[in-house]
Design a protein around this motif. Sequence first.
Motif: not given
Length: 681
Positions: A594-597, A550-553, A602-604, A606-610
């Motif tokens: 990247a979005e899935a990771h 359900s998270l929007q990223v 549990l973040r919204t 997408v960071q470089e690490e993802d």
Amino acid sequence: MVGILSLKESVLVYLDRSGGLHKLAEDCKPFNDPQQIEAVYRFCISVNPSDVIEVDPLLGDCVLHDPIRATSLFQSVCFLAIKTLSLVEKIHTESQVNVILKLTHLPPFPEYSLDLCSFPRGYGPMRPVSMEGLVIAMTRVTKYTQGARFLCINDDCPCSTGFHHIRVHAPGATESATVRNDFSCMMCSSQLKEDVKFRVLGDKQLVELIHVKALDVLNAHQQSSLRYQSVTLFLRDELCNSVRIGRLYRVLGIPAHVHQWPSITWSVEANSVQPWEPEYPHNVSGSFQELLKATAASPWRFSAIVTHCFGLDVAPPGLYNTLKLGLLLSLVQTRADAKDTFHNLDLLVVTSDTLILDRLMTYSLSLASRGVRHQASGEMFASLSRDEHGTGTATIHAGSALLATGGICMLGDLGCYKKDRLDAVQSVLESCTVSVFIPGKKYGEDADQQLSFPVQCSFWALTDSTDASRRSGRADCAILGTAEMGPVPIQLADAFGLVIQCRDMMGEQVVLAQTVHTLQQAVQPGKPLYPSCWEFSTQDYKELVTHAQSLQVELSPGAEKIIHGYYMASRRVRTQSQGVKMSVASVKLLISLAEAHCKLSLRTRVQEEDAVIAVLLCENSVTLKHGASALIIPPDAVFPCDLGDVDGLQRRDRTLDELHQNILRFIYAYAPGADTYIKEE
């Protein structure tokens, strides 16, 4: 008589207050075309039961419990309004006004809902009810008779002309109830004959609806002795083509007994159809919230521990971590967004131990909001049969992939499928649609027809590499990277997108660990086998997956640069050295990973690490299919070491940091224009 007049007065008040009279006047305008002369004129009137009850409780009770009588009252008032206001001069009798009451909703009480699991269904009044279910089959749109004009064969009878004998379709009525040749005149009892040129036709479609719990039988996780029976819905006119196979809907309809000698069928005349989704609990458990706080210092650790402790009922911790992460990412990413755009993440697993991995994938399937395990002997996409309700047209039945709409379709071992079936899977993976050919001659139509249905699910499959390796005499090479994929051709592997190889890095130690784990599970079921691990229940994982879905990223600029840079560099390197074309689908795969990771963490944002995790998974996948490139990474780059303690997590963080730098160097060296957004140091 006084009571009927009072009810008609209330109908007029309601139509005036709700804007129904204005809509009636607008609906009459097309009927004034001099070229259009019909026996029956159809009007749809929206009725809000709550507003009707406020106007007149007796009328509200009539609408909810005696729909045929309520329709007659509205018909009488509408005819009176049409004649009084001179809206349609061609309407001469009340029976020419065919009124359809469209209910906006029903009261939220048990008496007005129908559970498709409940039996018996044939008792009780035939009044509007609400039901929810899954569409598993549907017919093509055919014609039915909305209304017909009949004339008396006795020329001296007044009914030999005019519109005295009009028959219209009623809920539950068959075609023969509206049109046949044995009707008698109500004035002289002579035979009636239809005036065919005044017959009014409408569209009709039959749909099979079944309780959503029926899907629990198809995920193969829990055996059940329950049997589920579908309900036939009749969709008419504007409701035709309002549903899609494999989707969930809330239907307001009137149950009816359809008489087809010598049997009687219980069915439902649909009044309104709306998409419906059941509500699932998606609160993150306290255990995961504690873990999130404890791992806040590292963007990689939360997802690593969640993966490490996943599926302990099937395999011990530390085994198949890359596959576990891939399964969790696919579960999290498989969804439809607010714009009804579907996002999926297909997964192909290459292994020499299909039994354990099949169990692990089956366990993961139980976490999906909708999961279907396809049986090799069953229908994968769609099948045809002749309709059993007298229309003679084709009924299209949903296969496993369409039943899994919005969820996961697990295909199992691809070695069980013939080549033509594998080709069909590849076609669907590439086009996300399935085509159904309907021969017209067989199903009573003049011409053949081909229908296309969108396939909106993620596919999971596995392939056994043992036999292929033994036949070719070739062992997997960690440097060259390519792997044998059993019966799966390279084009099919490319269509899957993400390919994961589960390697036996420790040989006998892996077999021993799995054997001990299986025996302990059998001897001491339910007992925690690994007290040093965080303990998360299956329900915890279900709620975590549902919440993460359900998270929007949104992509950060840094993550976007890494994904774009890696794609451009990899396309350039592989095209020049291997002749492999990196398609635009690779970009979609990178963004999905990247979005899935990010969601799993549990973040919204997408960071470089993802993006780094996405690049490592994608590069390993491409390497398995086409060999290594200038970006040299280890086979299990995402989980390079054991995560049994804090030191292991720290070593993994350091290794991923190094790989992050390697990816940046690769982009800087090979991506066109990379020096404008990546610094050399």
